[in-house]
Design an enzyme around this catalytic site. Structure first.
Site, PDB file in Angstrom:
ATOM      1  N   VAL A   1       8.899  -0.967   6.015  1.00 53.67           N
ATOM      2  CA  VAL A   1       8.149   0.277   5.838  1.00 53.67           C
ATOM      3  C   VAL A   1       7.131   0.053   4.732  1.00 53.67           C
ATOM      4  CG1 VAL A   1       8.371   2.707   5.191  1.00 53.67           C
ATOM      5  CG2 VAL A   1      10.200   1.594   6.475  1.00 53.67           C
ATOM      6  N   CYS A   2       5.876   0.408   4.972  1.00 54.88           N
ATOM      7  CA  CYS A   2       4.826   0.219   3.962  1.00 54.88           C
ATOM      8  C   CYS A   2       5.099   1.089   2.743  1.00 54.88           C
ATOM      9  CB  CYS A   2       3.458   0.572   4.533  1.00 54.88           C
ATOM     10  SG  CYS A   2       2.189   0.675   3.249  1.00 54.88           S
ATOM     11  N   VAL A   3       5.080   0.469   1.575  1.00 58.42           N
ATOM     12  CA  VAL A   3       5.455   1.190   0.356  1.00 58.42           C
ATOM     13  C   VAL A   3       4.473   2.311   0.020  1.00 58.42           C
ATOM     14  CG1 VAL A   3       4.378  -0.553  -1.158  1.00 58.42           C
ATOM     15  CG2 VAL A   3       6.111   0.983  -2.078  1.00 58.42           C
TER      16      VAL A   3
ATOM     17  N   ALA B   1       4.870   5.081   2.448  1.00 58.59           N
ATOM     18  CA  ALA B   1       6.177   5.709   2.242  1.00 58.59           C
ATOM     19  C   ALA B   1       6.164   6.623   1.015  1.00 58.59           C
ATOM     20  CB  ALA B   1       7.252   4.642   2.085  1.00 58.59           C
TER      21      ALA B   1
END
Lengths: 130, 120
Positions: free
Chosen positions: A77-79, A82
């Site tokens: 998941v892209c930080v 997110a």
């Protein structure tokens, strides 16, 4: 062949996550490899373990977790995406002073570099989105 | 490191959705990974390059300047679909950065040359 998958839309509103899931299953069934599945934009919402869909509906989040566990998939998941949307693991909660976490099992939060690396390492990077 | 040809395809207006902003983030990371990066602008995506974004009224952070800064990251291949521009009454003079304007067929050829096409 080595595949990676990019998912840009959240669950239930958009079919992207469903189509990506069916595609991932087919890829594995045909004996191909999945290097990574990357969740970006609203796609990060596929990673919250707090969803409760009606019992007669598919549970999109749990389905991803199960597929990841069974096939040792790397769900990233892209930080930055997110953080904007409130998808939090323990490290992020600590770093940003949040009082809860919601990342589902089998997912991990990391940077966009993981998407670029997936593009470099895979034979095909297939996008599911709007 | 392996260098691949990455093209980010931008099809949406800059502020109606988050795609344009988050696409730019991918562009910058791909450039940091020293990949061969190009950007294509088509459909409403051509509005991303229109000069004079004014975002105060919608209380969003403007990112027009980021397009101008792409050169600093060695991202200089910006391709714009001529038909999309014309359909919106725009010309090269309306755009905030130098670009290569081309026909749909030519843009299609450039896409064909890529290793990775990311569409936002």
């Amino acid at each position: 062949m080595k595949f990676s998958i990019l998912i840009n839309e959240g669950p239930y509103t958009h079919q992207a996550s469903d189509s990506a899931y069916q595609f991932a299953k087919s890829v594995l069934a045909k004996g191909h490899e999945i290097f990574r599945i990357f969740f970006y934009h609203d796609g990060v919402n596929n990673a919250t373990r707090l969803t409760t869909p009606p019992q007669d509906d598919r549970n999109i989040v749990n389905r991803w977790s199960k597929l990841a566990e069974e096939n040792k998939l790397d769900l990233v998941v892209c930080v930055a995406a997110a953080q904007r949307r409130g998808i939090v693991d323990e490290g992020e909660a600590k770093r940003n002073g949040k009082d809860a976490t919601n990342l589902a099992p089998g997912f991990r939060i990391s940077g966009l570099g993981q998407l670029i690396e997936a593009g470099i390492q895979s034979d095909r990077l297939v996008t599911f989105g709007d | 490191m392996t260098i691949k040809k990455f093209m980010m395809v931008n099809r949406k207006a800059p502020y109606g959705t988050v795609y344009a902003l988050e696409s730019l983030e991918v562009v910058l990371i791909a450039a940091a990974f020293e990949q061969d990066v190009s950007l294509a602008f088509l459909d409403d995506g051509v509005y991303q390059l229109k000069k004079g974004h004014q975002t105060k009224g919608i209380e969003m952070k403007g990112f027009e300047k980021t397009y101008g800064a792409l050169e600093d990251y060695d991202v200089t291949k910006l391709y714009v679909d001529q038909e999309s521009l014309a359909a919106r009454g725009l010309t090269a003079d309306d755009l905030c950065v130098p670009v290569e304007i081309m026909s749909r067929a030519e843009l299609g050829k450039r896409m064909e040359e890529q290793d990775v096409v990311l569409s936002f």
